[in-house]
Enzyme design. Structure first.
Site, mmCIF file in Angstrom:
data_model
loop_
_atom_site.group_PDB
_atom_site.id
_atom_site.type_symbol
_atom_site.label_atom_id
_atom_site.label_comp_id
_atom_site.label_asym_id
_atom_site.label_seq_id
_atom_site.Cartn_x
_atom_site.Cartn_y
_atom_site.Cartn_z
ATOM 1 N N GLY A 88 0.831 -1.213 0.000
ATOM 2 C CA GLY A 88 0.000 0.000 0.000
ATOM 3 C C GLY A 88 0.855 1.247 0.000
ATOM 4 N N GLY A 124 6.951 7.609 6.277
ATOM 5 C CA GLY A 124 5.961 8.242 5.402
ATOM 6 C C GLY A 124 6.506 9.393 4.570
ATOM 7 N NE ARG A 181 0.896 1.578 -6.694
ATOM 8 C CZ ARG A 181 2.038 2.234 -6.727
ATOM 9 N NH1 ARG A 181 3.154 1.574 -6.896
ATOM 10 N NH2 ARG A 181 2.094 3.543 -6.576
ATOM 11 C CG ASP A 250 5.350 -3.401 -4.961
ATOM 12 O OD1 ASP A 250 5.920 -4.466 -5.230
ATOM 13 O OD2 ASP A 250 5.919 -2.453 -4.400
ATOM 14 C CG ASN A 251 7.549 -0.552 -7.665
ATOM 15 O OD1 ASN A 251 6.741 0.001 -6.917
ATOM 16 N ND2 ASN A 251 8.775 -0.839 -7.284
ATOM 17 C CG ASP A 260 6.168 3.392 -7.388
ATOM 18 O OD1 ASP A 260 5.510 4.427 -7.573
ATOM 19 O OD2 ASP A 260 5.884 2.552 -6.524
HETATM 20 P P1 AMP Z 1 9.053 1.552 -3.203
HETATM 21 O O1 AMP Z 1 10.249 0.686 -3.175
HETATM 22 O O2 AMP Z 1 9.354 3.040 -3.056
HETATM 23 O O3 AMP Z 1 8.136 1.261 -4.349
HETATM 24 O O4 AMP Z 1 8.249 1.200 -1.854
HETATM 25 C C1 AMP Z 1 7.804 -0.078 -1.504
HETATM 26 C C2 AMP Z 1 6.775 0.050 -0.398
HETATM 27 O O5 AMP Z 1 7.340 0.641 0.750
HETATM 28 C C3 AMP Z 1 5.588 0.909 -0.794
HETATM 29 O O6 AMP Z 1 4.447 0.361 -0.216
HETATM 30 C C4 AMP Z 1 5.941 2.240 -0.181
HETATM 31 O O7 AMP Z 1 4.799 3.027 0.066
HETATM 32 C C5 AMP Z 1 6.654 1.842 1.090
HETATM 33 N N1 AMP Z 1 7.613 2.845 1.525
HETATM 34 C C6 AMP Z 1 8.770 3.201 0.924
HETATM 35 N N2 AMP Z 1 9.396 4.165 1.625
HETATM 36 C C7 AMP Z 1 8.618 4.452 2.696
HETATM 37 C C8 AMP Z 1 8.701 5.369 3.787
HETATM 38 N N3 AMP Z 1 9.726 6.202 3.916
HETATM 39 N N4 AMP Z 1 7.694 5.367 4.679
HETATM 40 C C9 AMP Z 1 6.659 4.523 4.568
HETATM 41 N N5 AMP Z 1 6.515 3.656 3.567
HETATM 42 C C10 AMP Z 1 7.470 3.611 2.637
HETATM 43 MG MG MG Z 2 6.593 1.289 -5.205
#
Ligand code: AMP
Ligand code: MG
Length: 492
Positions: A88, A124, A181, A250-251, A260
């Protein structure tokens, strides 16, 4: 204010399990570092009606924007091959959806907006460097003609965020027709909520594949559309030398967008097995692996859609298997077409695929991918001397001379006209790409001096990557030696 904008929050009309309604958390000292006029007009913001001060209060959650319904989307996904049942938006919210004059729906999403139900251990937030990279690269990809999410604005702040060290936090405003996604569908499949799976597929069809509505076997047809778009997208990435870096399900966009941007990179020197993500120790997402990973990800999607394909599980599986078997051909056809365009070949000959492959083998580990194809776009078929500057870049001088001779014969045989071919090739072989070191220079200036002028310059440059833009010619050069030391990981 913004009276011309029509919010039409369709995703918020789906059942509560699809999202977490949450407002962005204000970011200390937030201000616009860059606004992208192209995306402003895409959404129908007129300059006269665009109040920057008010807009920042809305998007940073200081004031509630009437008509918006901020929410974090729920999804799951296969990360590095392993299923994770709940991911999510952990640091993004969909502020709202806007219906433009052509009735097209646009998601207005904020990345770096604070904690949501899906944040897990995360804070976040997003750091400035990753926001700058995504901001620039999404527009660079759009400039290259590759489907992608877009970037409306970059917001800097005085808030620090801890990664390996303290870094400035930031937000990015992302705009896309959809943020659904592969993992969004996987979430409901593995939770065995097939009604919701169907509801989500219906939403996708209604908003993004309206031509399918009312047809028989509609979910099967939806899958075929996604399969085709994904194969084409990945062929386009291979064509420009783009490595995504984290091709988890998820990407992967359900409408075939590049989605992403994390540890991505464009190839400098051609290196088939280039790994741009320093966290990817096994090379799962190496450049050369992307086409195969596309198939893996589509298999995951097919699995998640099985209950929609057919009530009879065996027939559903047969359908999935048969369609997935078409992937290689779809991908290879798309890539071969791109290869012919890159080589300036009008006609189709049997050996074309091999012609490209043998060139890449010669380039491996020594020749700059983008610069070479741009230079090749100026070759004269009947002037052997025009190939000298090209050949100089290769250590295997015999190999490259043979290749160039073969290539010139191939062009000669199809009576290729130099002037026409040069013009055509320059519309597919970009002069400018977003090299890591270019993004890095813009990041350092922003981080150290709060100066976003380099971001603006690159945005202007990369919007028109095929144009000569002589005043920017210094950006069309091999990277400096320090570029090799830039370390890009998942941490952002
Ligand atoms: P990503 O690798 O950026 O596509 O992130 C993978 C998952 O981790 C996604 O669900 C993002 O929303 C979550 N995520 C990445 N970085 C953070 C963060 N700093 N705080 C909270 N969730 C994160
Ligand atoms: Mg992502």
């Amino acid at each position: 204010m913004f009276s011309q904008l029509k919010f039409d929050n369709q995703y918020a009309r789906l059942p509560a399990e699809f999202y977490h309604k949450v407002s962005p958390e204000p970011l200390e000292g937030a201000e616009f570092a860059s606004l992208n006029p192209d995306v402003q007009s895409l959404l129908g913001f007129t300059q006269a009606d665009f109040n920057v001060q008010q807009f920042i209060l809305y998007v940073t959650g200081v004031e509630a924007w009437s008509g918006s319904e901020p929410l974090a989307m729920c999804y799951a996904g296969h990360q590095f091959g392993t299923y994770v049942p709940r991911l999510g938006d952990g640091r993004a919210v969909l502020l709202g959806q806007i219906r433009d004059e052509q009735q097209q729906l646009w998601d207005l999403q904020i990345k770096g907006s604070g904690i949501t139900r899906y944040s897990r251990q995360g804070d976040g937030r997003a750091v400035l460097r990753s926001c700058i990279r995504e901001y620039l690269c999404s527009e660079a990809m759009h400039g290259l003609g590759i489907p992608t999410t877009r970037a409306l604005a970059l917001i800097s702040s005085k808030q620090t965020v801890y990664r390996e060290t303290f870094e400035p936090g930031a937000m990015m405003l992302r705009v896309a027709q959809s943020h659904v996604r592969f993992g969004s569908l996987e979430y409901f499949y593995y939770a065995q909520k097939f009604d919701y799976l169907q509801l989500l597929a219906d939403y996708v069809i209604r908003e993004h594949y309206p031509d399918l509505e009312g047809q028989t076997d509609v979910y099967q047809k939806l899958f075929v559309m996604v399969l085709k778009k994904t194969a084409k997208l990945i062929a386009q990435w291979q064509g420009v030398g783009f490595a995504h870096g984290v091709l988890n399900t998820d990407n992967m966009s359900i409408i075939g967008l590049t989605l992403d941007y994390g540890p991505f990179a464009f190839l400098d020197t051609y290196e088939a097995n280039y790994i741009c993500n320093h966290s990817d120790t096994s090379g799962r997402y190496a450049f050369s692996q992307q086409p195969q990973i596309g198939l893996f990800n589509l298999s995951c999607l097919a699995q998640a859609m099985l209950p929609l394909f057919d009530d009879d599980p065996e027939r559903a599986a047969e359908f999935a298997k048969a369609e997935l078997a078409h992937y290689q051909t779809l991908y290879q056809t798309a890539y071969l077409n791109i290869s012919r365009d890159k080589l300036g070949l009008f006609e189709q000959e049997k050996g074309d695929s091999e012609l490209m492959a043998s060139l890449l083998a010669l380039m491996e580990g020594q020749v700059d991918y983008t610069l070479f194809f741009r230079q090749l776009s100026a070759l004269y078929v009947e002037q052997e001397s025009s190939q000298n500057a090209l050949a100089e870049q290769f250590s295997n001088s015999r190999g490259v001379s043979d290749w160039l001779a073969r290539y010139r014969v191939r062009l000669f045989q199809e009576k290729s006209n130099d002037t026409d071919r040069h013009a055509r090739m320059k519309t597919v072989n970009a002069k400018y790409i977003l090299r890591n070191h270019m993004a890095e220079s813009a990041i350092k200036l922003a981080e150290n001096e709060n100066d976003f002028s380099e971001v603006e310059r690159l945005l202007t440059l990369l919007r028109r990557p095929f144009d000569e833009q002589p005043s920017y010619a210094h950006y069309a050069q091999k990277p400096p030696a320090w570029a090799g030391e830039i370390c890009i990981s998942c941490s952002s």
